[in-house]
Design a protein around this motif. Structure first.
Motif, PDB file in Angstrom:
ATOM      1  N   ILE A 185     -12.888 -63.169  42.595  1.00 23.19           N
ATOM      2  CA  ILE A 185     -13.445 -61.827  42.488  1.00 23.19           C
ATOM      3  C   ILE A 185     -14.761 -61.943  41.717  1.00 23.19           C
ATOM      4  CG2 ILE A 185     -13.054 -59.477  41.678  1.00 23.19           C
ATOM      5  CD1 ILE A 185     -10.065 -60.048  41.762  1.00 23.19           C
ATOM      6  N   PRO A 186     -15.903 -61.619  42.336  1.00 18.92           N
ATOM      7  CA  PRO A 186     -17.204 -61.885  41.702  1.00 18.92           C
ATOM      8  C   PRO A 186     -17.390 -61.206  40.358  1.00 18.92           C
ATOM      9  CG  PRO A 186     -17.470 -61.322  44.028  1.00 18.92           C
ATOM     10  CD  PRO A 186     -16.038 -61.064  43.689  1.00 18.92           C
ATOM     11  N   TRP A 187     -16.834 -60.005  40.186  1.00 18.61           N
ATOM     12  CA  TRP A 187     -17.086 -59.245  38.965  1.00 18.61           C
ATOM     13  C   TRP A 187     -16.035 -59.476  37.877  1.00 18.61           C
ATOM     14  CZ3 TRP A 187     -16.149 -56.978  43.758  1.00 18.61           C
ATOM     15  CH2 TRP A 187     -14.856 -56.493  43.946  1.00 18.61           C
ATOM     16  N   ARG A 188     -15.052 -60.345  38.122  1.00 20.69           N
ATOM     17  CA  ARG A 188     -14.002 -60.549  37.129  1.00 20.69           C
ATOM     18  C   ARG A 188     -13.772 -62.021  36.872  1.00 20.69           C
ATOM     19  NH1 ARG A 188     -10.405 -57.693  34.437  1.00 20.69           N
ATOM     20  NH2 ARG A 188      -8.498 -58.701  33.735  1.00 20.69           N
ATOM     21  N   LYS A 189     -13.598 -62.359  35.599  1.00 27.39           N
ATOM     22  CA  LYS A 189     -13.307 -63.733  35.224  1.00 27.39           C
ATOM     23  C   LYS A 189     -11.889 -64.111  35.625  1.00 27.39           C
ATOM     24  CE  LYS A 189     -16.272 -63.734  31.118  1.00 27.39           C
ATOM     25  NZ  LYS A 189     -16.300 -63.932  29.646  1.00 27.39           N
ATOM     26  N   ALA A 190     -11.671 -65.398  35.810  1.00 26.95           N
ATOM     27  CA  ALA A 190     -10.338 -65.897  36.130  1.00 26.95           C
ATOM     28  C   ALA A 190      -9.600 -66.294  34.856  1.00 26.95           C
ATOM     29  CB  ALA A 190     -10.446 -67.104  37.068  1.00 26.95           C
ATOM     30  N   GLY A 191      -8.302 -66.035  34.842  1.00 27.32           N
ATOM     31  CA  GLY A 191      -7.461 -66.470  33.727  1.00 27.32           C
ATOM     32  C   GLY A 191      -7.667 -65.715  32.430  1.00 27.32           C
ATOM     33  N   VAL A 192      -7.992 -64.433  32.505  1.00 28.61           N
ATOM     34  CA  VAL A 192      -8.199 -63.638  31.297  1.00 28.61           C
ATOM     35  C   VAL A 192      -6.845 -63.286  30.683  1.00 28.61           C
ATOM     36  CG1 VAL A 192      -9.146 -61.495  30.378  1.00 28.61           C
ATOM     37  CG2 VAL A 192     -10.349 -62.714  32.202  1.00 28.61           C
ATOM     38  N   ARG A 193      -6.706 -63.435  29.369  1.00 27.07           N
ATOM     39  CA  ARG A 193      -5.468 -63.109  28.674  1.00 27.07           C
ATOM     40  C   ARG A 193      -5.777 -62.328  27.401  1.00 27.07           C
ATOM     41  NH1 ARG A 193      -3.577 -63.701  32.725  1.00 27.07           N
ATOM     42  NH2 ARG A 193      -2.002 -65.164  33.502  1.00 27.07           N
ATOM     43  N   HIS A 194      -4.971 -61.287  27.144  1.00 21.23           N
ATOM     44  CA  HIS A 194      -5.113 -60.462  25.945  1.00 21.23           C
ATOM     45  C   HIS A 194      -3.732 -60.234  25.338  1.00 21.23           C
ATOM     46  CE1 HIS A 194      -9.367 -59.360  26.471  1.00 21.23           C
ATOM     47  NE2 HIS A 194      -9.108 -59.198  27.760  1.00 21.23           N
ATOM     48  N   LYS A 225     -21.182 -39.804  34.469  1.00 16.69           N
ATOM     49  CA  LYS A 225     -20.774 -41.179  34.729  1.00 16.69           C
ATOM     50  C   LYS A 225     -19.491 -41.460  33.970  1.00 16.69           C
ATOM     51  CE  LYS A 225     -23.936 -42.984  31.190  1.00 16.69           C
ATOM     52  NZ  LYS A 225     -25.050 -43.936  30.927  1.00 16.69           N
ATOM     53  N   ILE A 226     -18.704 -42.342  34.543  1.00 19.68           N
ATOM     54  CA  ILE A 226     -17.438 -42.747  33.933  1.00 19.68           C
ATOM     55  C   ILE A 226     -17.626 -44.157  33.380  1.00 19.68           C
ATOM     56  CG2 ILE A 226     -14.967 -43.086  34.279  1.00 19.68           C
ATOM     57  CD1 ILE A 226     -15.125 -41.195  36.648  1.00 19.68           C
ATOM     58  N   GLU A 227     -17.788 -44.257  32.067  1.00 19.62           N
ATOM     59  CA  GLU A 227     -17.941 -45.551  31.415  1.00 19.62           C
ATOM     60  C   GLU A 227     -16.558 -46.102  31.071  1.00 19.62           C
ATOM     61  OE1 GLU A 227     -20.361 -44.767  28.046  1.00 19.62           O
ATOM     62  OE2 GLU A 227     -22.203 -44.500  29.208  1.00 19.62           O
ATOM     63  N   SER A 228     -16.360 -47.369  31.328  1.00 17.91           N
ATOM     64  CA  SER A 228     -15.046 -47.981  31.120  1.00 17.91           C
ATOM     65  C   SER A 228     -15.170 -49.215  30.245  1.00 17.91           C
ATOM     66  CB  SER A 228     -14.403 -48.354  32.463  1.00 17.91           C
ATOM     67  OG  SER A 228     -14.373 -47.239  33.326  1.00 17.91           O
ATOM     68  N   ASN A 229     -14.097 -49.491  29.535  1.00 14.87           N
ATOM     69  CA  ASN A 229     -13.993 -50.702  28.723  1.00 14.87           C
ATOM     70  C   ASN A 229     -12.595 -51.271  28.936  1.00 14.87           C
ATOM     71  OD1 ASN A 229     -14.307 -52.767  26.927  1.00 14.87           O
ATOM     72  ND2 ASN A 229     -14.399 -51.486  25.102  1.00 14.87           N
ATOM     73  N   ALA A 230     -12.514 -52.331  29.729  1.00 11.87           N
ATOM     74  CA  ALA A 230     -11.220 -52.905  30.129  1.00 11.87           C
ATOM     75  C   ALA A 230     -10.958 -54.201  29.378  1.00 11.87           C
ATOM     76  CB  ALA A 230     -11.194 -53.148  31.636  1.00 11.87           C
ATOM     77  N   LYS A 231      -9.790 -54.286  28.790  1.00  9.05           N
ATOM     78  CA  LYS A 231      -9.295 -55.518  28.172  1.00  9.05           C
ATOM     79  C   LYS A 231      -7.884 -55.744  28.691  1.00  9.05           C
ATOM     80  CE  LYS A 231     -12.110 -54.914  24.004  1.00  9.05           C
ATOM     81  NZ  LYS A 231     -12.108 -54.774  22.526  1.00  9.05           N
ATOM     82  N   VAL A 271      -9.953 -53.229  41.062  1.00 16.78           N
ATOM     83  CA  VAL A 271      -9.641 -54.298  40.112  1.00 16.78           C
ATOM     84  C   VAL A 271     -10.814 -54.344  39.146  1.00 16.78           C
ATOM     85  CG1 VAL A 271      -9.237 -56.756  39.778  1.00 16.78           C
ATOM     86  CG2 VAL A 271      -8.307 -55.609  41.799  1.00 16.78           C
ATOM     87  N   PRO A 272     -10.642 -53.923  37.898  1.00 13.81           N
ATOM     88  CA  PRO A 272     -11.789 -53.730  37.000  1.00 13.81           C
ATOM     89  C   PRO A 272     -12.384 -55.039  36.513  1.00 13.81           C
ATOM     90  CG  PRO A 272      -9.757 -53.404  35.796  1.00 13.81           C
ATOM     91  CD  PRO A 272      -9.360 -53.623  37.233  1.00 13.81           C
ATOM     92  N   PRO A 273     -13.673 -55.046  36.205  1.00  9.29           N
ATOM     93  CA  PRO A 273     -14.261 -56.187  35.505  1.00  9.29           C
ATOM     94  C   PRO A 273     -13.714 -56.276  34.085  1.00  9.29           C
ATOM     95  CG  PRO A 273     -15.952 -54.772  36.487  1.00  9.29           C
ATOM     96  CD  PRO A 273     -14.664 -54.020  36.536  1.00  9.29           C
ATOM     97  N   GLU A 274     -13.965 -57.383  33.450  1.00 11.02           N
ATOM     98  CA  GLU A 274     -13.579 -57.552  32.058  1.00 11.02           C
ATOM     99  C   GLU A 274     -14.677 -56.997  31.169  1.00 11.02           C
ATOM    100  OE1 GLU A 274     -11.550 -58.795  28.559  1.00 11.02           O
ATOM    101  OE2 GLU A 274     -10.922 -58.397  30.608  1.00 11.02           O
ATOM    102  N   GLY A 275     -14.294 -56.146  30.210  1.00 10.47           N
ATOM    103  CA  GLY A 275     -15.274 -55.587  29.296  1.00 10.47           C
ATOM    104  C   GLY A 275     -15.819 -54.249  29.750  1.00 10.47           C
TER     105      GLY A 275
END
Length: 448
Positions: A185-194, A225-231, A271-275
């Protein structure tokens, strides 16, 4: 149809960093810098320079598009039949990338991280002048942030026996090569964990309006606008539904949004980007959308102006039309290029609060920009705020601006009353925290 290059100027008009301009003469960027600095020097007041400046010294049609950020000027040069909107869109994207990397964009920050800024410039704009990689998540795999570079340099020391350095083919070099674009997925990192999974939404709306001399609203629109912060860990698949999606129109979405799902049932599936990212931009559709339907202005201004020789007097009365408290209200009045001084008194709810200001407000006169500024930190729903004063001018017939510029903020408020109904998560088993908050602001030109 491309951008020739990018130039960043300091507050004095000197270049900090610029594109290579390998296919152009050496004087090409210098002519654009000179044209912009001349236009800024000849401007009668701050903010009156055209955003697109034509460069006449060149045989071919050329122009520079510029925006101001932190006192600096970000300049994108274009030529031929290139669309200036492409240049401004790229400038906005590049500034957002710098803010994502450094937080505060300033002259000192850019000079201290010159190598990183130049790498970002090379990755975001290709040799042909076309925007390339502008996704922060994709760029973070290619260009390391300053904090990550510091950690790597501190942990990997060539002098330590048994620890391979980057030149020896250690983990530093191999991870950097394999990490870039490793996610499907171009806009999302692989293997993100929180440890704590959450996604926050800020619905930010801005009113832009013009009010005529008689107090009639000539035009007023609300853009949001809808600003998002995804973790969120893994690859979360989210579905966001609204209780009243009919109040928004002219929507523009982040590439992660599935357009077919929105077209079918006005549901955001993504599928949201990270951050941090902007999920959607939109325009508010008022209830009575017949021919012309203006959004009501949340305040009223009554201006009594008396022009005389070598100056004038005025009495301005501001009243809120909302139940909510308006914050950081600012009224600016340009008194003309020949204005020399101003004297004012403030009053609120019929009681005088002094000639300089108090908790109810303050005023100031900028002798350089010739602008009178009136600030009210908290404007309650009841009562009126009054500014009375006079100004002097060097000429017999002063020429002030015939419009006031008003800006304000309204926390926990939405002009459109857009409401989030439900947010569901699929493809992952964990529970996430979700939050939504509203805030609005406005920019009104009030003529007299």
């Amino acid at each position: 149809m491309a951008i020739d290059g990018l130039i960043i100027l300091d507050p004095a008009g000197r270049p900090i960093i610029q594109s290579s301009y390998t296919t152009y003469p050496a004087a090409y960027p210098l002519l654009h810098i000179e044209a912009l600095n001349n236009a800024l020097a000849k401007a009668p007041r701050e903010g009156s320079v055209d955003p697109v400046i034509y460069v006449e010294e060149l045989s071919c049609s050329s122009a520079c598009c510029h925006v101001e950020v932190g006192g600096m000027r970000f300049v994108a040069t274009i030529s031929g039949d290139a669309d200036p909107l492409i240049a401004f869109a790229f400038l906005d994207a590049f500034v957002e990338i710098l803010q994502d990397y450094f937080g505060i964009v300033s002259v000192a920050t850019l000079k201290d991280n010159f190598d990183i800024v130049y790498q970002l410039l090379e990755e975001t704009l290709d040799s042909s002048g076309h925007p390339l990689t502008t996704s922060p998540n994709a760029l973070s795999d290619i260009v390391l942030s300053p904090s990550l570079i510091s950690k790597l340099l501190a942990s990997v020391s060539p002098a330590t026996p048994g620890v391979p350095s980057a030149r020896q083919g250690g983990s530093f070099g191999s991870n950097g090569a394999s990490g870039a674009f490793s996610s499907p997925i171009p806009w999302r990192k692989a293997g993100v964990r929180h440890n704590h999974n959450e996604i926050l939404f800020d619905v930010v709306e801005e009113m832009r309006g013009i009010v005529g001399k008689n107090g009639t609203t000539l035009v007023s629109n609300v853009f949001g606008k809808i600003e998002s912060n995804a973790k969120l860990s893994g690859t979360p698949d989210l579905t966001l539904t609204f209780a009243n999606p009919n109040v928004i129109m002219e929507c523009a979405f982040h590439p992660c949004v599935r357009l077919q799902k929105w077209t079918h049932d006005n549901t955001l599936s993504f599928v949201p980007p990270e951050g941090r990212f902007i999920l959607a931009d939109y325009q508010y559709r008022p209830p009575q959308s017949a021919l012309i339907s203006n959004v009501p202005i949340p305040l009223s201004l009554k201006a009594n102006m008396d022009m005389g020789e070598f100056g004038g007097t005025f009495a301005l009365t501001l009243t809120s039309r909302l139940i909510k408290v308006m914050e950081n209200l600012e009224l600016k009045f340009y008194l003309g290029e020949d204005a020399t001084s101003a004297q004012c008194t403030l009053s609120s709810a019929g009681s005088s609060v002094g000639s300089v200001g108090s908790a109810d407000g303050s005023w100031s006169f900028n002798s350089r920009t010739k602008t009178l500024r009136w600030e009210i930190l908290n404007m309650r729903s009841s009562g009126s705020w009054i500014l009375r004063g006079s100004w002097t001018s060097k000429i017999k017939a002063p020429r002030p601006a015939h419009a006031f510029q008003i800006r304000f903020e309204i926390p926990s408020y939405s002009f459109s009353s857009l409401k989030v109904d439900r947010l569901s998560l699929s493809s992952e088993t964990y529970k996430m925290y979700k939050g939504v908050r509203m805030r609005s602001k406005g920019s009104i030109e009030w003529r007299w």
